[in-house]
Design an enzyme around this catalytic site. Structure first.
Site, PDB file in Angstrom:
ATOM      1  CB  ALA A 153      -1.018  -0.103   1.487  1.00 35.24           C
ATOM      2  NE  ARG A 171      -3.790  -2.962   2.076  1.00 32.22           N
ATOM      3  CZ  ARG A 171      -4.509  -4.317   2.208  1.00 32.22           C
ATOM      4  NH1 ARG A 171      -5.145  -4.440   1.523  1.00 32.22           N
ATOM      5  NH2 ARG A 171      -2.966  -5.568   2.953  1.00 32.22           N
ATOM      6  CG  ASP A 221       4.058  -5.994   6.233  1.00 35.96           C
ATOM      7  OD1 ASP A 221       5.482  -6.336   6.443  1.00 35.96           O
ATOM      8  OD2 ASP A 221       3.729  -7.029   5.819  1.00 35.96           O
ATOM      9  CB  CYS A 258       1.995  -9.141   3.874  1.00 33.27           C
ATOM     10  SG  CYS A 258       0.753  -8.140   2.540  1.00 33.27           S
TER      11      CYS A 258
END
Length: 409
Positions: free
Chosen positions: A220, A257, A320, A376
């Protein structure tokens, strides 16, 4: 209290952990026990002034309380820009032109003197407003594009409160200290980057075009970064290059997204697909993006070695998980490379700029423990027992919980 059945909504006031009030109950029968209630969100009717009245008596939405005096000045300044354009057949002030800037300042003072809410004007601020009137910066456009999209959704759905009247946003702190370029350096050259040159100058654009950046992650945040860089012309020059690494493949859940991906891209590698998408947006960077599918860590230091880090100018994290962020922070500290750190969680986000010998590093402050495991990581690289447990829980909910809830809804 049977009178409450199908009654008009009542306002609930919480009194304590186990008690609440529903208002005057003297006309109701005695409460026995139990009961069910349903939360009702009451509509709020908003009334807005006419544009003419709002100009005269503005209400401001403050985006930065350290610039508390800016909105009123910019309110006058933008009216002066419109007055300038009206007097010059629609032409805005020329970048870096002192004569045009002086005229804008004169018009601003004229408007301010006639205003019932007269404010103190800063000529330096108005001068910068005139200098940059023809400027067009992709990151700023992205910010306001997002805000406008939110307001449209609010108007269409009737949910959430809209921004009330005027919101002015500036980021003059982005200009280098003592930045006073000549008019010739800000003049348009007939390229797609003229809007950016009007703000930062031709020399700055030349540096951007030959910049060498390493982007870690193309999800994203990575998609947004690559899109902005393509629009800004980063790495579009002869010596420019963007390295991007991401080991993930595109899933259907990413499409809401991660806007560089389309349904036909599901199953493809994120880094390759994102690079292809932004190259279509700006052909100047075609062939300038080198894609990787390596997870950053000790096991890939043979790939991202001394030679690699010495060949780049900076690093941007679009990760992330905290472990990878700390690792990249250590690499940047070791090789003395600037780092742009950023992250999102739902509607929340944060950014941190790390500059060698000037700011603290990312690892200098401790992030709170992660309460959620990134999707993820679960889908592509579950490397801890907690990940496998959560993966099983998600699978169970998808098979047995969510279908039943959907049927019963």
């Amino acid at each position: 209290m049977t009178e409450l059945n199908d009654c008009e909504p009542r306002k609930v006031k919480v009194i304590g952990p186990y008690t609440f009030s529903i208002g005057d109950t003297r006309g109701l029968s005695a409460y026995t026990r139990g009961g069910l209630f349903k939360q009702v969100k009451m509509p709020v009717v908003l009334n807005f002034k006419s544009f003419k009245s709002a100009l005269e008596e503005p209400e401001y939405f403050y985006s930065d309380f350290s610039k508390f005096d800016r909105p009123a000045q910019l309110h006058v300044g933008f009216q002066a820009l419109h007055a300038f354009a009206a007097a010059n057949n629609g032409r805005m002030p020329r970048p870096g032109n002192d004569d045009d800037a002086t005229e804008v300042i004169r018009l601003a003072n004229q408007i301010n003197d006639a205003w019932s809410q007269k404010t103190e004007l800063d000529d330096k601020l108005l001068k910068q407003l005139a200098y940059q009137a023809t400027g067009d910066l992709s990151p700023m456009v992205a910010v306001f594009g997002g805000l406008v999209a939110q307001e449209v959704l609010k108007a269409c759905t009737g949910k959430f409160s809209p921004i009330n009247n005027f919101m002015y946003f500036d980021a003059l702190e982005c200009l280098p200290i003592g930045f006073e370029p000549k008019e010739a350096d800000l003049a348009p050259v007939g390229s797609r980057y003229d809007g950016q040159i009007a703000v930062f100058g031709r020399e700055f654009q030349e540096k951007l075009s030959n910049y060498r950046e390493f982007l870690v992650g193309s999800g994203a945040i990575g998609c947004e970064m690559l899109k902005n860089w393509a629009m800004m012309g980063i790495a579009s020059g002869e010596n420019g290059v963007i390295h991007v690494t991401d080991m993930d493949t595109i899933e259907k859940s990413n499409l809401n997204r991660q806007f560089l991906f389309r349904p036909a891209d599901v199953g493809k590698l994120k880094s390759d697909t994102a690079a292809e998408a932004v190259a279509k947006m700006n052909p100047d960077i075609a062939g300038k993006i080198v894609t990787h599918q390596d997870r950053v860590g000790l096991e890939t230091e043979v790939v991202y070695n001394d030679e690699f880090y010495e060949s780049i100018d900076g690093v941007t994290n679009a990760l992330d998980n905290v472990v990878a962020r700390k690792y990249m922070d250590q690499r940047c500290v070791f090789y003395r490379k600037p780092l742009l750190e950023s992250g999102t969680l739902g509607t929340k986000g944060n950014t941190q700029v790390v500059i060698p010998h000037l700011t603290e590093s990312y690892s200098a402050s401790q992030d709170p423990a992660e309460k959620q495991i990134p999707i993820c990581t679960l889908k592509n690289f579950p490397h801890a027992i907690e990940h496998t447990i959560q993966w099983a829980r998600d699978l169970f909910e998808g098979l047995f919980t969510q279908p039943a809830e959907s049927v019963n809804a």
